[in-house]
Scaffold this active site. Structure first.
Site, PDB file in Angstrom:
ATOM      1  N   CYS A  74       3.925  -6.692   0.358  1.00 44.11           N
ATOM      2  CA  CYS A  74       4.258  -6.493   1.762  1.00 44.11           C
ATOM      3  C   CYS A  74       5.687  -6.907   2.105  1.00 44.11           C
ATOM      4  O   CYS A  74       6.130  -6.713   3.234  1.00 44.11           O
ATOM      5  CB  CYS A  74       3.279  -7.269   2.641  1.00 44.11           C
ATOM      6  SG  CYS A  74       1.566  -6.983   2.176  1.00 44.11           S
ATOM      7  N   PHE A 121       1.626 -10.344  -1.046  1.00 42.66           N
ATOM      8  CA  PHE A 121       0.713 -10.784  -2.091  1.00 42.66           C
ATOM      9  C   PHE A 121       1.514 -11.161  -3.331  1.00 42.66           C
ATOM     10  O   PHE A 121       2.496 -10.499  -3.687  1.00 42.66           O
ATOM     11  CB  PHE A 121      -0.256  -9.662  -2.462  1.00 42.66           C
ATOM     12  CG  PHE A 121      -1.380  -9.456  -1.484  1.00 42.66           C
ATOM     13  CD1 PHE A 121      -1.598 -10.328  -0.452  1.00 42.66           C
ATOM     14  CD2 PHE A 121      -2.222  -8.362  -1.620  1.00 42.66           C
ATOM     15  CE1 PHE A 121      -2.643 -10.140   0.441  1.00 42.66           C
ATOM     16  CE2 PHE A 121      -3.273  -8.151  -0.738  1.00 42.66           C
ATOM     17  CZ  PHE A 121      -3.480  -9.046   0.295  1.00 42.66           C
ATOM     18  N   LYS A 131       2.805  -6.144  14.360  1.00 42.74           N
ATOM     19  CA  LYS A 131       1.602  -5.628  13.710  1.00 42.74           C
ATOM     20  C   LYS A 131       0.423  -5.490  14.670  1.00 42.74           C
ATOM     21  O   LYS A 131      -0.530  -4.779  14.369  1.00 42.74           O
ATOM     22  CB  LYS A 131       1.238  -6.502  12.511  1.00 42.74           C
ATOM     23  CG  LYS A 131       2.254  -6.378  11.364  1.00 42.74           C
ATOM     24  CD  LYS A 131       1.828  -7.179  10.155  1.00 42.74           C
ATOM     25  CE  LYS A 131       2.809  -7.000   8.991  1.00 42.74           C
ATOM     26  NZ  LYS A 131       4.111  -7.661   9.220  1.00 42.74           N
ATOM     27  N   HIS A 190      -0.482  -3.005   9.771  1.00 41.39           N
ATOM     28  CA  HIS A 190       0.253  -3.518   8.616  1.00 41.39           C
ATOM     29  C   HIS A 190       0.630  -2.351   7.712  1.00 41.39           C
ATOM     30  O   HIS A 190      -0.222  -1.766   7.044  1.00 41.39           O
ATOM     31  CB  HIS A 190      -0.602  -4.529   7.855  1.00 41.39           C
ATOM     32  CG  HIS A 190       0.182  -5.360   6.890  1.00 41.39           C
ATOM     33  ND1 HIS A 190       1.421  -4.996   6.416  1.00 41.39           N
ATOM     34  CD2 HIS A 190      -0.108  -6.550   6.277  1.00 41.39           C
ATOM     35  CE1 HIS A 190       1.870  -5.912   5.584  1.00 41.39           C
ATOM     36  NE2 HIS A 190       0.960  -6.874   5.487  1.00 41.39           N
ATOM     37  N   GLU A 221       2.635 -19.448   8.674  1.00 41.77           N
ATOM     38  CA  GLU A 221       3.892 -19.010   9.281  1.00 41.77           C
ATOM     39  C   GLU A 221       4.151 -19.735  10.593  1.00 41.77           C
ATOM     40  O   GLU A 221       5.284 -20.154  10.874  1.00 41.77           O
ATOM     41  CB  GLU A 221       3.868 -17.494   9.495  1.00 41.77           C
ATOM     42  CG  GLU A 221       5.228 -16.933   9.893  1.00 41.77           C
ATOM     43  CD  GLU A 221       5.258 -15.416   9.936  1.00 41.77           C
ATOM     44  OE1 GLU A 221       6.365 -14.866   9.954  1.00 41.77           O
ATOM     45  OE2 GLU A 221       4.176 -14.783   9.953  1.00 41.77           O
ATOM     46  N   HIS A 235       6.201 -12.177  10.294  1.00 41.95           N
ATOM     47  CA  HIS A 235       5.346 -11.314   9.469  1.00 41.95           C
ATOM     48  C   HIS A 235       4.030 -11.078  10.198  1.00 41.95           C
ATOM     49  O   HIS A 235       3.557  -9.945  10.276  1.00 41.95           O
ATOM     50  CB  HIS A 235       5.117 -11.970   8.117  1.00 41.95           C
ATOM     51  CG  HIS A 235       4.457 -11.095   7.108  1.00 41.95           C
ATOM     52  ND1 HIS A 235       5.002  -9.892   6.711  1.00 41.95           N
ATOM     53  CD2 HIS A 235       3.299 -11.239   6.405  1.00 41.95           C
ATOM     54  CE1 HIS A 235       4.214  -9.331   5.813  1.00 41.95           C
ATOM     55  NE2 HIS A 235       3.169 -10.127   5.615  1.00 41.95           N
TER      56      HIS A 235
END
Length: 424
Positions: free
Chosen positions: A178, A413, A348, A353, A329, A318
């Site tokens: 991502c 990931f 998002k 996403h 985060e 993110h």
């Protein structure tokens, strides 16, 4: 700030005499085709997720899917959706940078001095899935000879774009899950800094709203299960968040050294003042619960920009809407910017996403915030939880603001962390 390890991290060496600037931007998202359409959607703060007929048999049959994007090349219909998206976004970005690259005549540039760096997490995955079904149903003779050229990640992203542009400089593919789109921007900036190119077309694209990818993410427990109310399913930083909504799209930025842009008379929309990448080395899918990799990336990126946390006015987070990501985060933002909290938003909630495209899309949106003085709201955020409280999250309505320095976070990931520092 946290201690900065000497290994496992990379960043720009410091402020350059000839800084890297962004001269063009392009987007394809569920918010619409083009930067303006997407910007209107994220400013409105309403989720775009909807029932997806292509995922009707999936455990989570919703997605954020862009309108159909016709690639600006011959026989574009034969390409994977991810390739069509990035070609469309690149055309918009280059036009804003005052380059007509998809017209009947070659662009006015030295093709050997043009780099293409595009990230994706899955390449042309829909081509591969369709080919596998054909192989099982009808045998090997039913496969198209274009199967590999449609699927291979280097071709489905940077390769086909380089072919369309006729550029003969470096053509590279980045794959950091991502964070892929943001990683591509970093690599492009490094190519410019070393003099390997004069102009770089960089970004990310992915089209993973497929039966295989949706089912796999569902098995991981990563997707929101609010299928009865898809538009409100993605809830970044909310107490009731339960996962992300799978989305597709592309984001592209044109990067140049400032002197090169000025010589062309191209607009300098924003400066890429710094960047950094780190790895968690913690878990294949979960972030380090202490957020050490992200915190280090923020510190390194600010150091590269020759600035500190008190100068940061905005963070495009993110913000996936997954329990672990948002907790880590939010804690990093809360701790590192405690003295002068920046405004925070996540796109998002609106766009879902977009996987490998997310970092590039969100970099473009961060540029728009710097240019317009507007911070879009984080959609579907109603209840701050104890694990995400304490950050200045913009919710409900857009906020008038005038940040001069902003960060864009991308996490992937495998423990990938990429932070971009953008300056007005």
């Amino acid at each position: 700030m946290t201690d900065t390890p000497s290994t496992g991290a990379s960043s720009a060496p410091g402020p350059a005499a000839d800084p890297v600037v962004i001269t063009g931007t392009g987007l394809v998202t569920a918010g619409g085709i083009g930067v303006e359409a997407t910007w209107r959607a994220v400013r409105a703060g309403r989720g775009t997720a909807a029932a997806d007929p292509e995922l009707a048999d999936s455990p989570v049959p919703i997605s954020c899917r862009p309108p159909s994007a016709d690639a600006p090349v011959r026989q574009g219909w034969r390409l994977d959706r991810s390739t069509r998206y990035v070609l469309t976004a690149a055309r918009e970005a280059l036009l804003e940078a005052r380059i007509e690259a998809f017209g009947p005549h070659p662009p006015d540039w030295d093709p050997a001095r043009v780099a293409v760096v595009i990230g994706s997490a899955a390449g042309g995955i829909s081509v591969l899935e369709a080919a596998h079904r054909r192989l099982l149903d009808r045998g090997p003779q039913a496969l198209s000879p274009l199967t590999l050229t449609g699927h291979l990640p280097n071709l489905s992203a940077a390769g086909h774009l380089s072919l369309a542009l006729g550029s003969t400089g470096p053509a590279l593919h980045t794959s950091t899950a991502c964070a892929s789109g943001a990683s591509a921007v970093v690599h492009a900036a490094q190519l410019l800094a070393t003099g390997a190119c004069d102009l770089a077309v960089a970004g990310g694209t992915d089209a993973m709203a497929t039966a295989l990818c949706s089912a796999a993410f569902a098995r991981m427990g990563a997707l929101s299960r609010r299928t009865a109310e898809p538009a409100t399913a993605s809830r970044p930083f909310d107490q009731d968040r339960d996962g992300f909504v799978l989305a597709e799209g592309a984001g592209v930025l044109v990067l140049e050294r400032a002197s090169h842009a000025a010589a062309r008379g191209a607009p300098a929309l924003a400066e890429l003042a710094g960047h950094a990448t780190t790895s968690d080395a913690h878990h294949p899918a979960a972030p380090d619960p202490a957020g050490r990799g992200l915190r280090t990336a923020i510190a390194l990126a600010l150091r590269a920009a020759d600035t500190g946390p008190d100068e940061v006015g905005h963070v495009n987070a993110h913000g996936t809407g997954t329990p672990l990501n948002d907790r880590v985060e939010a804690a990093a933002i809360r701790d590192l910017f405690a003295r002068t909290p920046p405004s925070v938003t996540s796109a998002k909630g609106v766009l879902g996403h977009t996987m490998g495209a997310a970092g590039a899309i969100e970099a473009v949106l961060t540029v728009r915030t710097l240019l317009t003085g507007t911070v879009p709201p984080t959609a579907n955020h109603h209840r701050p939880g104890p694990d995400t409280a304490g950050i200045d999250l913009v919710t409900g309505h857009p906020r008038d603001d005038a940040p001069r320095l902003a960060l864009s976070h991308s996490l992937g990931f495998g423990g990938h962390n990429t932070v971009l520092v953008l300056r007005r």
